[in-house]
Design a protein around this motif. Structure first.
Motif, PDB file in Angstrom:
ATOM      1  N   ASP A  89       0.839  -1.137  -0.042  1.00  0.00           N
ATOM      2  CA  ASP A  89       0.064   0.133  -0.056  1.00  0.00           C
ATOM      3  C   ASP A  89       0.960   1.380   0.162  1.00  0.00           C
ATOM      4  O   ASP A  89       0.557   2.314  -0.843  1.00  0.00           O
ATOM      5  N   GLN A  90       1.817   1.525   0.956  1.00  0.00           N
ATOM      6  CA  GLN A  90       2.470   2.686   0.982  1.00  0.00           C
ATOM      7  C   GLN A  90       3.424   3.061  -0.342  1.00  0.00           C
ATOM      8  O   GLN A  90       3.312   3.950  -0.809  1.00  0.00           O
ATOM      9  N   LEU A  91       4.063   2.145  -0.626  1.00  0.00           N
ATOM     10  CA  LEU A  91       4.812   2.138  -1.844  1.00  0.00           C
ATOM     11  C   LEU A  91       4.066   1.974  -3.292  1.00  0.00           C
ATOM     12  O   LEU A  91       4.249   3.055  -4.082  1.00  0.00           O
ATOM     13  N   ARG A  92       2.645   1.501  -2.950  1.00  0.00           N
ATOM     14  CA  ARG A  92       1.700   1.877  -4.317  1.00  0.00           C
ATOM     15  C   ARG A  92       1.207   3.162  -4.504  1.00  0.00           C
ATOM     16  O   ARG A  92       1.232   3.809  -5.583  1.00  0.00           O
ATOM     17  N   ARG A  93       1.003   3.905  -3.271  1.00  0.00           N
ATOM     18  CA  ARG A  93       0.875   5.264  -3.419  1.00  0.00           C
ATOM     19  C   ARG A  93       1.736   6.182  -4.142  1.00  0.00           C
ATOM     20  O   ARG A  93       1.418   7.068  -4.708  1.00  0.00           O
ATOM     21  N   THR A  94       2.903   5.709  -3.743  1.00  0.00           N
ATOM     22  CA  THR A  94       3.866   6.546  -4.346  1.00  0.00           C
ATOM     23  C   THR A  94       4.203   6.272  -5.888  1.00  0.00           C
ATOM     24  O   THR A  94       4.403   7.284  -6.718  1.00  0.00           O
ATOM     25  N   LEU A  95       4.332   5.028  -6.117  1.00  0.00           N
ATOM     26  CA  LEU A  95       4.503   4.708  -7.594  1.00  0.00           C
ATOM     27  C   LEU A  95       3.420   4.957  -8.621  1.00  0.00           C
ATOM     28  O   LEU A  95       3.614   4.896  -9.587  1.00  0.00           O
ATOM     29  N   SER A  96       2.308   5.066  -7.987  1.00  0.00           N
ATOM     30  CA  SER A  96       1.042   5.261  -8.776  1.00  0.00           C
ATOM     31  C   SER A  96       0.937   6.726  -9.433  1.00  0.00           C
ATOM     32  O   SER A  96      -0.065   7.070 -10.107  1.00  0.00           O
ATOM     33  N   CYS A  97       1.931   7.489  -9.074  1.00  0.00           N
ATOM     34  CA  CYS A  97       1.803   9.103  -9.437  1.00  0.00           C
ATOM     35  C   CYS A  97       2.984   9.379 -10.168  1.00  0.00           C
ATOM     36  O   CYS A  97       3.988   9.196  -9.583  1.00  0.00           O
ATOM     37  N   THR A  98       3.061  10.111 -11.124  1.00  0.00           N
ATOM     38  CA  THR A  98       4.333  10.467 -11.737  1.00  0.00           C
ATOM     39  C   THR A  98       4.569  11.909 -11.454  1.00  0.00           C
ATOM     40  O   THR A  98       5.738  12.343 -12.019  1.00  0.00           O
ATOM     41  N   ASN A  99       4.411  12.549 -10.385  1.00  0.00           N
ATOM     42  CA  ASN A  99       4.661  13.877  -9.972  1.00  0.00           C
ATOM     43  C   ASN A  99       6.184  13.946  -9.624  1.00  0.00           C
ATOM     44  O   ASN A  99       6.961  14.915  -9.790  1.00  0.00           O
ATOM     45  N   VAL A 100       6.552  12.955  -8.956  1.00  0.00           N
ATOM     46  CA  VAL A 100       7.993  12.742  -8.356  1.00  0.00           C
ATOM     47  C   VAL A 100       9.095  12.756  -9.763  1.00  0.00           C
ATOM     48  O   VAL A 100      10.043  13.829  -9.755  1.00  0.00           O
ATOM     49  N   ILE A 101       8.927  12.181 -10.793  1.00  0.00           N
ATOM     50  CA  ILE A 101       9.685  12.190 -11.949  1.00  0.00           C
ATOM     51  C   ILE A 101       9.392  13.557 -12.662  1.00  0.00           C
ATOM     52  O   ILE A 101      10.378  14.103 -13.083  1.00  0.00           O
ATOM     53  N   ARG A 146      11.139   0.812   2.176  1.00  0.00           N
ATOM     54  CA  ARG A 146      11.572  -0.461   2.758  1.00  0.00           C
ATOM     55  C   ARG A 146      10.652  -1.512   2.058  1.00  0.00           C
ATOM     56  O   ARG A 146      11.167  -2.651   2.193  1.00  0.00           O
ATOM     57  N   GLN A 147       9.822  -1.352   1.428  1.00  0.00           N
ATOM     58  CA  GLN A 147       9.086  -2.482   0.774  1.00  0.00           C
ATOM     59  C   GLN A 147       9.755  -2.816  -0.685  1.00  0.00           C
ATOM     60  O   GLN A 147       9.289  -3.623  -1.607  1.00  0.00           O
ATOM     61  N   ILE A 148      10.673  -1.801  -1.399  1.00  0.00           N
ATOM     62  CA  ILE A 148      11.164  -2.019  -2.589  1.00  0.00           C
ATOM     63  C   ILE A 148      11.788  -3.398  -2.866  1.00  0.00           C
ATOM     64  O   ILE A 148      11.526  -3.870  -3.682  1.00  0.00           O
ATOM     65  N   PRO A 149      12.687  -3.910  -1.911  1.00  0.00           N
ATOM     66  CA  PRO A 149      13.213  -5.003  -2.171  1.00  0.00           C
ATOM     67  C   PRO A 149      11.959  -6.246  -2.251  1.00  0.00           C
ATOM     68  O   PRO A 149      12.358  -7.408  -3.037  1.00  0.00           O
ATOM     69  N   LEU A 150      11.090  -6.025  -1.493  1.00  0.00           N
ATOM     70  CA  LEU A 150       9.965  -7.227  -1.600  1.00  0.00           C
ATOM     71  C   LEU A 150       9.432  -6.900  -2.787  1.00  0.00           C
ATOM     72  O   LEU A 150       9.163  -7.740  -3.489  1.00  0.00           O
TER      73      LEU A 150
END
Length: 194
Positions: A89-101, A146-150
């Motif tokens: 969930d936490q990582l999904r919220r980050t990766l579902s948006c392109t605002n960072v890039i 912390r969920q990236i390796p998973l």
């Protein structure tokens, strides 16, 4: 992406922009309800549930506003890539948006704005690299880092299965590049030679 990585590439379209694009087609009295339904669908953890909710909304929009329905349909599968991969969930919220890039690209554009002529392709790359170094100063930890390796260990691509070693928080790509998640948590883009 497909040209360079083929079918092994995972493409995630921005859910924030998808919601905005769909809602922009609607009259004012329907915007809040449709936005709520989109947010609820994208908040679901399970791919099948999210897909069902979006398909149901698509059918509703076909009667209400066909252009909003077409906007939702276009690239819908690619807005659910993080769901297919079962990203936590936490990582999904980050990766579902392109605002960072997009923020990083905006800084690169600002740095390169006054460059009028370039000697060759190398100087072009140097300017982009300089812009990314300026942007790097504003980078923050990736929420859910912390969920990236998973996530990496669960990816079903032959690339990751065959060419990666995983040990003690390190991911080795093709035996030459290392991303270290223990020493630099959250720095997904930080890779250094072994």
């Amino acid at each position: 992406m497909r040209r360079h990585a083929g079918e092994a590439a995972f493409i995630q379209r921005c859910q924030v922009h998808k919601k905005r694009n769909v809602v922009d087609h609607l009259p004012e009295e329907h915007k809040a309800e449709v936005k709520r339904k989109l947010q609820n669908a994208y908040a679901m953890a399970d791919y099948a549930d999210a897909k069902r909710a979006l398909d149901r909304l698509h059918r509703e929009l076909m009667d209400l506003n066909p252009s909003a329905a077409r906007s939702l349909e276009e690239g819908m599968e690619e807005t659910l890539t993080v769901h297919k991969l079962r990203v936590p969930d936490q990582l999904r919220r980050t990766l579902s948006c392109t605002n960072v890039i997009e923020s990083a690209f905006s800084i690169v554009e600002t740095v390169c704005r006054n460059v009028k002529t370039l000697a060759d392709w190398r100087s072009d790359r140097r300017w982009v690299g300089s812009g990314l170094l300026v942007a790097e100063r504003q980078f923050r930890k990736v929420i859910g880092h912390r969920q990236i390796p998973l996530l990496l260990s669960s990816m079903p691509t032959p690339f990751l299965r065959n060419d990666c070693e995983r040990s003690r928080g390190r991911v080795v790509y093709e035996g030459s590049r290392v991303a270290d998640f223990q020493r630099r948590p959250g720095n997904l883009l930080k890779c250094d030679s072994q």
